[in-house]
Design an enzyme around this catalytic site. Structure first.
Site, PDB file in Angstrom:
ATOM      1  N   CYS A 131      44.555 -20.802 -37.608  1.00  0.00           N
ATOM      2  CA  CYS A 131      45.825 -20.670 -36.896  1.00  0.00           C
ATOM      3  C   CYS A 131      46.803 -21.725 -37.413  1.00  0.00           C
ATOM      4  O   CYS A 131      46.450 -22.906 -37.547  1.00  0.00           O
ATOM      5  CB  CYS A 131      45.596 -20.858 -35.394  1.00  0.00           C
ATOM      6  SG  CYS A 131      47.120 -20.977 -34.438  1.00  0.00           S
ATOM      7  N   CYS A 163      47.447 -24.277 -34.222  1.00  0.00           N
ATOM      8  CA  CYS A 163      46.411 -25.111 -33.610  1.00  0.00           C
ATOM      9  C   CYS A 163      45.212 -25.309 -34.524  1.00  0.00           C
ATOM     10  O   CYS A 163      44.266 -25.987 -34.157  1.00  0.00           O
ATOM     11  CB  CYS A 163      45.978 -24.556 -32.271  1.00  0.00           C
ATOM     12  SG  CYS A 163      44.886 -23.122 -32.397  1.00  0.00           S
ATOM     13  N   GLY A 212      28.938   2.079 -18.672  1.00  0.00           N
ATOM     14  CA  GLY A 212      29.525   2.853 -19.759  1.00  0.00           C
ATOM     15  C   GLY A 212      29.901   4.271 -19.388  1.00  0.00           C
ATOM     16  O   GLY A 212      30.556   4.962 -20.166  1.00  0.00           O
ATOM     17  N   CYS A 268      45.621 -21.110 -27.758  1.00  0.00           N
ATOM     18  CA  CYS A 268      46.372 -21.891 -28.738  1.00  0.00           C
ATOM     19  C   CYS A 268      47.022 -23.104 -28.063  1.00  0.00           C
ATOM     20  O   CYS A 268      46.929 -24.235 -28.540  1.00  0.00           O
ATOM     21  CB  CYS A 268      47.440 -21.004 -29.382  1.00  0.00           C
ATOM     22  SG  CYS A 268      48.072 -21.637 -30.956  1.00  0.00           S
ATOM     23  N   CYS A 287      47.282 -17.862 -33.379  1.00  0.00           N
ATOM     24  CA  CYS A 287      46.377 -17.312 -32.381  1.00  0.00           C
ATOM     25  C   CYS A 287      47.062 -16.192 -31.610  1.00  0.00           C
ATOM     26  O   CYS A 287      48.198 -16.345 -31.152  1.00  0.00           O
ATOM     27  CB  CYS A 287      45.992 -18.386 -31.359  1.00  0.00           C
ATOM     28  SG  CYS A 287      44.823 -19.600 -31.942  1.00  0.00           S
TER      29      CYS A 287
END
Lengths: 265, 302, 307
Positions: free
Chosen positions: B250, B253, B41, B281, B275
């Protein structure tokens, strides 16, 4: 120092010894000794360039002294040399046990952050993580400094000068500090606004038993707020004592000049 | 390690080092990456190079990818979850040209995934590296403009200010309105900007088996999350962190629990949600999943 | 109120200050070799037996020459509440070329519990300056000002500001000539402030402040207002109420009845008598002869000390 010694109610809060600051060869201030106790209000007066702001910066660790020491009695009762504090300790001190109210609010506030956020920042910095509690505490403080809670989500850019200073005070006092530094907190404000602010400061000082070091060129402010006064000239303290004594019976030529230069201080 | 290309006339073309950057530069970047992994970080400064693309096009991510890319790596590049947008195509072809490495659109086949603004839906696995393109690495920047001060705040773990930003969100919007680049605390120490991914993706960073690297070219910073590192999104006790939820699956899909893009279909308010991760997808559609607006017989699908 | 049951033991035990009385003297207090308190000048005209004779509610003033040693029991025994010894003061005016302006010199007197001592003399004689030195408002150039505190005498001259503030809070009250108004603070809060400083809770303090203002006939509608806009007489009544509300055993009065009407003057006279009865010592300046005669046990003629 033993616990017994330091925990006496009479133990000083802040002690400065032989403080001096040189900016290169130019003198900021020198030979300053002072002792401040809990609940005591000390005014530092003098004209521009007298070294009073330098002294305030030295006391508040914003500047490192060229010579001398400043020590402070921490909340655990231990007297610590401020120069020996780690940066983390120093910052914790600055945002919990100390406050600093600045002449220019934009230096003491986050101008793009709402009033509530400005007050809440110190709480969040010391670990508050409950939004509702932070907000409630901030709201309580805004009320205390006479800012309507409807203005809580407005940022200080939309505030008047007096409101900004009151917001600074709330932002500083929210962690219940024991010592507050103030640098000309009322200058640049209208007289009526000044009076209101001074009255508020006076009340809060009394209510919370704050120790205050206030730098001002306004003797009336010193008269109203302070117990003790230090008169500075050319970087040195030339006269000090009880505020009313120094103002009513000034001894040094410069102090007499200062006192005689104002109307009914 | 030199990728040679020849022009049609057979003349040697301009010769680039493998993956464009010279080896000394790559070493410098690798050192920064190692340091970044060692201090999760923490933003490590590095000597960012001029790249043959403008700032804002992923120069940080490209340099990180170039520094870690090996001849056997398989590279996937996505932009907003899509493999076929300009930025993704350009960077993919950049590395095809300069390193000659294999590329893919399949998340599971890739060893290195360079991404702008998304984390793939398919869970990453151990051994994979995901490289984020970062515009502004400093999460405190908009609150504290001074770099000296932000560095000090990081050094002292002084993150009250970050919380102030979230406070402001709730005060102004009634909830934490930050939906992307949502700040996280890494390994309990540094607060980090996860790059402008939707906060939907934040939980994927937590305890991920993959190595996550972040490169900011213009700002000259690299930071990292080593595999299996705790990554916590900042929040308030009474306003806990929550990801976006979508009302419908979605449209192509039928996937639920994935990040969807809104696609405007006409100027009469017609729209669909699909998606954002095109590979996810397509994979689902290939597996036979359908959504409300799928083509009836699987026509027109790759 | 602090009455010391065994002052001499305490004095000899706790406060071996040079100007303290010798326990062997057998009299409460005898500074140095010569008694400094009595005002032997019979011509001062400030002690009025005639006035004393007409009063029934106050003890007669001691005759000139009687001194404090032979005065009333209350004023002749125990540690004095205030002991002023060889006090001197001058102002140096640096803005006027360092002109030195003498104010008083060699002022010596004492104030005991239960007595009211008036400072006498014409304007400019330094009466107010003496009060201000006792209160720590003016610096002491020479001599000493000692105030009874916890059975001992503490020095006011050159006192540390914290000590001085504590003495003001607990030992020395002061009714100034004029009210120093503080913006936005109500009359009631102005009056209650000394009690609050003593640690009295807000409600009790306000109730007692209200009683004080009522007694001085300040209309209740004014209590909640800041006194800045009050008339001179109204402000002075607020000032008097504030000055008398505290429980300090030594009270300094600088013209407490100035700009008051007869009815309120009478109230102030009663207040002073009550303080005396409680065992307080009072040191005052009273230009109004009637008031002075009504309250003062003795008069110290300041002209004798004029520098």
């Amino acid at each position: 120092m033993s616990q017994e010694m330091t925990s006496l109610p009479d133990a000083p809060l802040l002690v400065a010894e032989g403080l001096a600051k040189y900016y290169g060869s130019r003198l900021g201030c020198r030979d300053v000794d002072l002792t401040l106790h809990a609940g005591e209000v000390l005014a530092i007066v003098g004209e521009s360039g007298s070294g009073k702001s330098t002294l305030l910066s030295l006391l508040s660790t914003e500047l490192a002294p060229s010579a001398g020491h400043v020590s402070y009695r921490m909340r655990d009762g231990e007297m610590r040399d401020l120069a020996a504090l780690s940066e983390a300790e120093r910052r914790l001190l600055l945002r919990t046990d100390w406050g600093f109210v600045r002449q220019h609010a934009e230096q003491g506030l986050r101008m793009a952050v709402s009033a509530g956020g400005n007050v809440g920042e110190r709480l969040m910095a010391v670990g508050w993580r409950h939004y509702g509690n932070i907000r409630q505490e901030a709201a309580d403080w805004l009320v205390r400094v006479e800012i309507a809670t409807e203005r809580m989500d407005d940022d200080p850019r939309t505030f008047s000068g007096g409101m900004r200073q009151r917001l600074q005070i709330a932002r500083n006092l929210v962690t219940r500090p024991r010592l507050v530094f103030m640098d000309e907190p009322t200058s640049g404000l209208d007289v009526s606004v000044q009076a209101r602010l001074l009255d508020l400061i006076r009340q809060l000082v009394e209510e919370f038993g704050l120790a205050v070091v206030i730098v001002t060129h306004d003797l009336a402010v010193a008269r109203l707020l302070s117990h003790r006064i230090m008169v500075m000239k050319s970087g040195r303290v030339i006269e000090q004592g009880l505020t009313d004594q120094v103002l009513d019976d000034p001894r040094e030529p410069y102090t007499q000049l200062l006192v005689s230069s104002v109307l009914a201080a | 390690m030199t990728a040679l290309a020849r022009t049609a006339s057979g003349m040697p073309a301009i010769t680039y080092n493998f993956a464009y950057l010279d080896e000394q530069t790559k070493r410098m970047i690798r050192r920064a990456i190692l340091k970044a992994i060692a201090i999760p970080g923490y933003q490590v400064p590095f000597a960012s190079r001029e790249m043959p693309m403008p700032y804002g096009w992923g120069t940080g991510g490209v340099q990180v990818t170039a520094a870690i890319l090996g001849a056997n790596d398989v590279l996937k590049v996505i932009d907003q979850g899509s493999d076929d947008t300009t930025n993704a195509v350009a960077i993919r072809s950049f590395f095809e040209t300069t390193a000659g490495v294999a590329t893919t659109t399949r998340t599971r086949d890739a060893t290195i995934i360079q991404t702008r603004h998304r984390i793939p839906e398919a869970p990453l696995r151990a051994g994979q590296v995901i490289v984020y393109q970062v515009p502004i690495p400093e999460p405190l920047r908009f609150l504290e403009p001074r770099e000296t001060e932000t560095r000090r705040l990081h050094a002292l773990s002084d993150y009250g200010l970050m919380q102030v930003k979230l406070y402001e969100d709730i005060a102004r919007h009634g909830h934490i309105a930050t939906t992307y680049a949502y700040p996280v605390k890494v390994a309990g120490r540094y607060v980090m900007d996860p790059s402008p991914i939707p906060k939907f993706d934040n939980p994927k960073m937590d305890d991920s088996p993959a190595l996550q690297l972040f490169g900011a070219g213009r700002e000259k910073r690299i930071y990292a999350i080593p595999p299996y590192t705790r990554v916590v999104s900042l929040d308030f006790e009474d306003h806990p962190f929550a990801v976006q939820a979508f009302a419908e699956p979605c449209a192509l899909c039928g996937a639920k629990g994935v990040y969807l893009d809104e696609v405007i279909l006409d100027d009469k308010g017609g729209r669909m949600f699909v998606c954002s991760d095109t590979d996810h997808c397509a994979t689902r559609q290939a597996e036979g999943h359908t959504g409300s607006m799928s083509a009836p017989y699987g026509e027109g699908q790759p | 109120m602090m009455t010391d049951p065994n002052p001499e033991a305490k004095l000899s035990g706790d406060a071996p200050a040079p100007s303290l009385p010798s326990p062997a003297s057998g009299r409460g207090f005898r500074p140095r070799s010569s008694p400094v308190m009595h005002a032997p000048d019979a011509q001062s005209g400030l002690t009025s037996n005639a006035a004393a004779a007409t009063r029934t509610d106050a003890p007669p003033l001691p005759l000139a020459g009687e001194g404090w040693g032979g005065g009333t029991p209350a004023s002749s025994q125990g540690t004095p509440l205030l002991l002023v010894d060889n006090l001197g003061k001058s102002f140096t005016l640096h803005l006027q070329g360092g002109l030195s302006l003498p104010v008083v010199a060699a002022v010596s007197f004492a104030v005991h519990a239960g007595e009211c001592v008036a400072l006498g003399g014409p304007s400019g004689a330094g009466k107010s300056s003496i009060l201000k030195m006792v209160y720590g408002n003016y610096r002491v150039d020479q001599g000493s000002v000692q105030v009874a505190d916890a059975g001992a005498l503490v020095e006011v001259a050159g006192a540390d500001p914290r000590l001085m503030l504590r003495l003001r809070r607990a030992r020395i009250g002061y009714v100034s000539q004029f009210l120093r108004v503080i913006p936005r603070v109500s009359a009631l809060d102005v009056v209650a402030a000394p009690l609050r400083a003593e640690g009295v809770d807000a409600e009790t303090a306000k109730a007692r402040a209200g009683a004080g203002l009522a007694r001085l006939n300040l209309p209740e509608r004014l209590w909640g207002l800041p006194p800045a806009t009050f008339s001179g007489g109204e402000q002075q009544r607020v000032n008097v109420a504030r000055g008398f509300i505290g429980s300090q055993p030594l009270l300094l009065l600088d013209e407490p009845t100035a700009s008051l009407d007869a009815a309120n003057r009478a109230v102030v006279i009663d207040l002073i008598h009550e303080k005396k009865a409680q065992g307080c010592g009072l040191l005052g300046i009273f230009h109004d002869a009637e008031t002075r005669d009504a309250v003062a046990d003795r008069v110290v003629d300041v002209t004798r000390f004029s520098a």
